[in-house]
Design a protein around this motif. Sequence first.
Motif, PDB file in Angstrom:
ATOM      1  N   VAL A 110       0.715  -1.190   0.042  1.00 59.09           N
ATOM      2  CA  VAL A 110       0.073   0.012  -0.076  1.00 59.09           C
ATOM      3  C   VAL A 110       0.852   1.346  -0.056  1.00 59.09           C
ATOM      4  CG1 VAL A 110      -1.649   1.309   1.302  1.00 59.09           C
ATOM      5  CG2 VAL A 110      -1.825  -1.113   1.133  1.00 59.09           C
ATOM      6  N   ALA A 111       1.873   1.250   0.892  1.00 60.50           N
ATOM      7  CA  ALA A 111       2.715   2.253   0.921  1.00 60.50           C
ATOM      8  C   ALA A 111       3.533   2.628  -0.083  1.00 60.50           C
ATOM      9  CB  ALA A 111       4.003   2.146   2.113  1.00 60.50           C
ATOM     10  N   PRO A 142      -3.148  -0.443  -7.651  1.00 66.27           N
ATOM     11  CA  PRO A 142      -2.220  -1.582  -7.587  1.00 66.27           C
ATOM     12  C   PRO A 142      -0.786  -1.350  -7.519  1.00 66.27           C
ATOM     13  CG  PRO A 142      -3.502  -1.379  -9.731  1.00 66.27           C
ATOM     14  CD  PRO A 142      -3.689  -0.054  -9.096  1.00 66.27           C
ATOM     15  N   PRO A 143      -0.176  -2.266  -6.529  1.00 68.17           N
ATOM     16  CA  PRO A 143       1.103  -2.047  -6.212  1.00 68.17           C
ATOM     17  C   PRO A 143       2.183  -2.400  -7.241  1.00 68.17           C
ATOM     18  CG  PRO A 143       0.473  -4.141  -5.340  1.00 68.17           C
ATOM     19  CD  PRO A 143      -0.882  -3.270  -5.830  1.00 68.17           C
ATOM     20  N   PRO A 144       3.385  -1.960  -7.235  1.00 67.76           N
ATOM     21  CA  PRO A 144       4.256  -2.008  -8.385  1.00 67.76           C
ATOM     22  C   PRO A 144       4.854  -3.426  -8.460  1.00 67.76           C
ATOM     23  CG  PRO A 144       5.322  -1.033  -6.449  1.00 67.76           C
ATOM     24  CD  PRO A 144       3.897  -1.079  -6.011  1.00 67.76           C
ATOM     25  N   CYS A 145       4.559  -4.557  -7.540  1.00 64.54           N
ATOM     26  CA  CYS A 145       4.788  -5.779  -7.808  1.00 64.54           C
ATOM     27  C   CYS A 145       3.801  -6.599  -6.849  1.00 64.54           C
ATOM     28  CB  CYS A 145       6.314  -6.132  -7.488  1.00 64.54           C
ATOM     29  SG  CYS A 145       6.786  -5.570  -5.781  1.00 64.54           S
ATOM     30  N   ARG A 146       3.849  -7.966  -6.921  1.00 69.34           N
ATOM     31  CA  ARG A 146       3.027  -8.843  -6.160  1.00 69.34           C
ATOM     32  C   ARG A 146       3.867  -9.508  -5.032  1.00 69.34           C
ATOM     33  NH1 ARG A 146      -1.900 -10.497  -7.923  1.00 69.34           N
ATOM     34  NH2 ARG A 146      -2.059 -11.037  -5.523  1.00 69.34           N
ATOM     35  N   GLN A 147       3.418  -9.956  -3.915  1.00 63.05           N
ATOM     36  CA  GLN A 147       3.962 -10.909  -3.121  1.00 63.05           C
ATOM     37  C   GLN A 147       3.624 -12.481  -3.399  1.00 63.05           C
ATOM     38  OE1 GLN A 147       3.498 -11.225   1.022  1.00 63.05           O
ATOM     39  NE2 GLN A 147       1.676  -9.934   0.987  1.00 63.05           N
ATOM     40  N   VAL A 148       4.484 -13.318  -3.212  1.00 61.63           N
ATOM     41  CA  VAL A 148       4.292 -14.803  -3.114  1.00 61.63           C
ATOM     42  C   VAL A 148       4.631 -14.990  -1.637  1.00 61.63           C
ATOM     43  CG1 VAL A 148       5.278 -17.280  -3.542  1.00 61.63           C
ATOM     44  CG2 VAL A 148       4.630 -15.115  -5.630  1.00 61.63           C
ATOM     45  N   VAL A 149       4.139 -16.151  -1.240  1.00 64.41           N
ATOM     46  CA  VAL A 149       3.990 -16.565   0.392  1.00 64.41           C
ATOM     47  C   VAL A 149       4.513 -17.936   0.612  1.00 64.41           C
ATOM     48  CG1 VAL A 149       3.177 -16.604   2.584  1.00 64.41           C
ATOM     49  CG2 VAL A 149       2.524 -14.702   1.134  1.00 64.41           C
ATOM     50  N   VAL A 150       5.584 -18.173   1.286  1.00 66.19           N
ATOM     51  CA  VAL A 150       5.887 -19.443   1.831  1.00 66.19           C
ATOM     52  C   VAL A 150       5.393 -19.399   3.389  1.00 66.19           C
ATOM     53  CG1 VAL A 150       7.677 -21.068   2.538  1.00 66.19           C
ATOM     54  CG2 VAL A 150       8.002 -19.709   0.498  1.00 66.19           C
ATOM     55  N   SER A 151       4.302 -20.030   3.657  1.00 69.11           N
ATOM     56  CA  SER A 151       3.560 -19.973   4.909  1.00 69.11           C
ATOM     57  C   SER A 151       4.473 -20.768   6.177  1.00 69.11           C
ATOM     58  CB  SER A 151       2.296 -20.667   4.818  1.00 69.11           C
ATOM     59  OG  SER A 151       1.482 -20.038   3.593  1.00 69.11           O
ATOM     60  N   GLY A 175      -7.163  -1.893   9.784  1.00 63.40           N
ATOM     61  CA  GLY A 175      -7.127  -2.771   8.600  1.00 63.40           C
ATOM     62  C   GLY A 175      -6.687  -2.103   7.219  1.00 63.40           C
ATOM     63  N   TYR A 176      -6.376  -2.785   6.420  1.00 63.05           N
ATOM     64  CA  TYR A 176      -5.728  -2.354   5.016  1.00 63.05           C
ATOM     65  C   TYR A 176      -6.237  -3.400   4.061  1.00 63.05           C
ATOM     66  CZ  TYR A 176      -2.862   1.203   7.402  1.00 63.05           C
ATOM     67  OH  TYR A 176      -2.562   2.205   8.394  1.00 63.05           O
ATOM     68  N   THR A 177      -6.726  -2.904   2.868  1.00 59.66           N
ATOM     69  CA  THR A 177      -7.101  -3.952   1.830  1.00 59.66           C
ATOM     70  C   THR A 177      -7.196  -3.328   0.490  1.00 59.66           C
ATOM     71  OG1 THR A 177      -9.004  -5.532   1.463  1.00 59.66           O
ATOM     72  CG2 THR A 177      -9.520  -3.328   1.745  1.00 59.66           C
ATOM     73  N   GLY A 178      -6.618  -4.080  -0.278  1.00 58.10           N
ATOM     74  CA  GLY A 178      -6.606  -3.836  -1.638  1.00 58.10           C
ATOM     75  C   GLY A 178      -6.592  -5.161  -2.503  1.00 58.10           C
ATOM     76  N   ARG A 179      -6.942  -5.395  -3.683  1.00 53.50           N
ATOM     77  CA  ARG A 179      -7.021  -6.406  -4.556  1.00 53.50           C
ATOM     78  C   ARG A 179      -5.826  -7.193  -4.883  1.00 53.50           C
ATOM     79  NH1 ARG A 179     -11.702  -8.355  -6.330  1.00 53.50           N
ATOM     80  NH2 ARG A 179     -10.522  -9.584  -7.914  1.00 53.50           N
ATOM     81  N   PHE A 180      -4.705  -6.278  -4.807  1.00 55.63           N
ATOM     82  CA  PHE A 180      -3.505  -6.875  -5.251  1.00 55.63           C
ATOM     83  C   PHE A 180      -2.444  -6.845  -4.079  1.00 55.63           C
ATOM     84  CE2 PHE A 180      -5.484  -5.581  -9.179  1.00 55.63           C
ATOM     85  CZ  PHE A 180      -5.763  -6.491  -9.856  1.00 55.63           C
ATOM     86  N   ILE A 181      -2.752  -6.710  -2.826  1.00 52.99           N
ATOM     87  CA  ILE A 181      -1.624  -6.423  -1.922  1.00 52.99           C
ATOM     88  C   ILE A 181      -1.561  -8.127  -1.177  1.00 52.99           C
ATOM     89  CG2 ILE A 181      -2.095  -4.472  -1.356  1.00 52.99           C
ATOM     90  CD1 ILE A 181      -3.497  -4.991   1.466  1.00 52.99           C
ATOM     91  N   GLY A 182      -2.479  -9.037  -1.215  1.00 52.96           N
ATOM     92  CA  GLY A 182      -2.312 -10.354  -0.686  1.00 52.96           C
ATOM     93  C   GLY A 182      -1.557 -11.098  -1.472  1.00 52.96           C
TER      94      GLY A 182
END
Length: 388
Positions: A110-111, A142-151, A175-182
């Motif tokens: 978001v930042a 939309p942010p400049p890139c996405r994240q991939v997560v290893v849980s 709470g912060y939300t956006g379609r592409f931050i997850g």
Amino acid sequence: MQAGSHEFLEQDRVTWGTPAAQAAVAEADRRGAKRVFVVTSRTLNRTTDAVAKIVEALGTRHVGTFDECVEHTPRPSVIAAAEAARAAAPDLVLTVGGGTAIDTVKVMLVALAHDVRTSEGLSDWHMKVNPDGSRHVPAMKPPPCRQVVVSTTLGAAEFSDLGGCTDPVRKVKDGYTGRFIGAAAVILDPAITVHTPVWLWLSTGVRGVDHAVESLCSVAPSPLVDATSLQALHLFSGALPATKADAGDLDARLRCLQAAWLAGFGILRVPYGASHGIGHSLGAVTGISHGYTSCIMLPHVMRWNLQRTAPQQARIAQAIGAADGDAAGGVERLIASLGMPTRLRDLGVERASFEAVANGALGNLWVKTNPRPLQRMDDVLALLEAAY
């Protein structure tokens, strides 16, 4: 007739059973990523070889690591992560960790999207509750890139586009939300979770149980979320005790990870209740982890809500194997069997903090959607006293 809808995540895939380093490289290849920035915890990065193995596998694509994530995601830590990411200029963020690291990246994105460079600047971008009880959700770029997560934990932050971030001045978790931050993709490797401290693994598992329970008891339920929540409870009730009995049982660990995935379908898709809402305030005021707040608050909130949620709680009791039909008692017994704290006093919380916790809770969006209304300070104080 109730109307509703289910908005699916901007999430491409979930993979399980493949070693984390191998799966991370495959995901970077699939996305054509050339500059991968790793976000993780200091403990995982500096006291285990888990992150080092992933970095080695990424090779020259690795452009930096940020491991200064802080529990409850205080705003200054997010700003620090954003500055590190700007310097690295990644085209993909690989998050290795649990909710703290994942939420750090969500709010960091978001930042980055809105060029926020100060803690105060984040105030413009979190969700708020309007005077009429409706939500105000800022429109996110939309942010400049996405994240991939290893849980590495079971809180399911990787399965939502909702990020929590604490304002240390107000002592409120926003709470912060956006379609592409997850997470664009999630990697479930049970082998990497053996590094997760036992208390964190089990308590976040209870957080997953909380997701499932409050989804099923939601004032605006979803048939998809009901189905995934019931299966999540079935898996958790067997697999969590199995991992406590044998920390090396990778099959049971994978079942827990899959249960967290299923329980996470309800996050920001159905309204939760007071276990989550009071838990947010408890965490912000006292510093208790959200896994522990669920351990302590969930059974009490279930009893408070029983008169409004009896049919749902009957299904919960069946899913967790509570033969007496007492869902709250069954959840309470599961938590106790895992050796988790069940009272606020066990964690050193003092009654003097109750008023601040209650004040924060009354403004929380999930408290406002609790099945049995909590409208007065005394209502929240009564629940806190019961949990003391």
